[in-house]
Design an enzyme around this catalytic site. Structure first.
Site, short mmCIF file in Angstrom:
data_model
loop_
_atom_site.label_atom_id
_atom_site.label_comp_id
_atom_site.label_asym_id
_atom_site.label_seq_id
_atom_site.Cartn_x
_atom_site.Cartn_y
_atom_site.Cartn_z
NE ARG A 138 -2.28 -1.69 3.32
CZ ARG A 138 -2.17 -2.99 3.65
NH1 ARG A 138 -2.76 -3.90 2.91
NH2 ARG A 138 -1.48 -3.36 4.71
CD GLU B 17 -2.08 -3.37 14.77
OE1 GLU B 17 -1.96 -2.98 13.60
OE2 GLU B 17 -3.02 -3.02 15.51
P1 AMP Z 1 3.59 -1.79 11.80
O1 AMP Z 1 4.88 -2.45 11.42
O2 AMP Z 1 2.93 -2.43 12.97
O3 AMP Z 1 3.76 -0.30 11.97
O4 AMP Z 1 2.58 -2.05 10.62
C1 AMP Z 1 2.56 -1.25 9.54
C2 AMP Z 1 2.23 -2.01 8.28
O5 AMP Z 1 1.17 -2.95 8.45
C3 AMP Z 1 1.80 -1.07 7.22
O6 AMP Z 1 2.39 -1.50 6.03
C4 AMP Z 1 0.30 -1.18 7.18
O7 AMP Z 1 -0.11 -1.28 5.86
C5 AMP Z 1 -0.05 -2.45 7.93
N1 AMP Z 1 -0.94 -2.27 9.09
C6 AMP Z 1 -0.67 -2.63 10.36
N2 AMP Z 1 -1.70 -2.37 11.17
C7 AMP Z 1 -2.63 -1.82 10.41
C8 AMP Z 1 -3.95 -1.32 10.68
N3 AMP Z 1 -4.49 -1.36 11.90
N4 AMP Z 1 -4.63 -0.80 9.64
C9 AMP Z 1 -4.09 -0.78 8.41
N5 AMP Z 1 -2.89 -1.23 8.10
C10 AMP Z 1 -2.16 -1.76 9.08
#
Ligand code: AMP
Length: 172
Positions: free
Chosen positions: A59, A96
């Site tokens: 994305r 996450e």
């Molecule tokens: P993080 O590494 O936890 O910051 O996750 C970020 C990545 O996971 C990004 O590439 C987002 O596209 C996706 N992502 C993680 N959590 C979400 C969420 N709650 N909503 C949308 N995309 C998320």
């Protein structure tokens, strides 16, 4: 940004229970929202001498490509393992909802570059911290970081380097 915000769809329990997924496809498919995202993102970095925009799969490719085009910069994909065809460097990280690895081509960034790393959402910060480490290891002149959405309650910024210049278009 209120207009863009109104076009972001919350998907409950995706991709697993307890996660509220911020779905930007509903904003990207709306011409006005896509225009605002592209314009506002680019405006933040005009005049900063950005030479490469790194977009994180998948994305982050959308806003990253628009920003690169608008800023007259090149675009560099940061991808999941095994997708990039030439010599890569990689970094693993916690998400996450699970573990992952990210890669970029070793020759994608040079010491002359000023780099903007872009992703759609900052959640726990692991993805961007890994991307930052990869880019940093290639010694560009400067690194900026941008997100369309920041989920501030997950404190993802804590995982990013203290000296990193980070912007988000929308904060929840
Ligand atoms: P993080 O590494 O936890 O910051 O996750 C970020 C990545 O996971 C990004 O590439 C987002 O596209 C996706 N992502 C993680 N959590 C979400 C969420 N709650 N909503 C949308 N995309 C998320």
């Amino acid at each position: 940004m209120e207009y863009v915000k109104s076009k972001v769809r919350d998907v409950i329990d995706f991709p697993q229970k307890g996660v509220v997924f911020k779905d930007l496809t509903t904003a990207f498919k709306d011409p006005r929202a896509l225009h605002i995202i592209g314009w506002d993102l680019s405006q933040l970095y005009r005049g900063k001498g950005i030479t490469k925009v790194v977009g994180i799969e998948s994305r982050g490719f959308i806003g990253g490509s628009i920003a690169a085009f608008e800023l007259g910069a090149g675009f560099v994909p940061a991808r999941k393992p095994g997708k990039l065809p030439a010599d890569t460097i990689s970094c693993s990280f916690d998400k996450e909802y699970g573990k992952d690895v990210i890669e970029i081509h070793r020759d994608a960034i040079t010491e002359d570059d000023v780099v903007l790393i872009h992703d759609d959402v900052l959640a726990t910060g692991g993805t961007m911290a890994a991307a930052y480490n990869l880019v940093k290891s290639l010694n560009p002149k400067k690194i900026y970081i941008n997100f369309i959405i920041e989920l501030s309650f997950l404190h993802g910024r804590d995982l990013l380097p203290a000296d990193a210049e980070v912007t988000s278009l929308i904060t929840y």
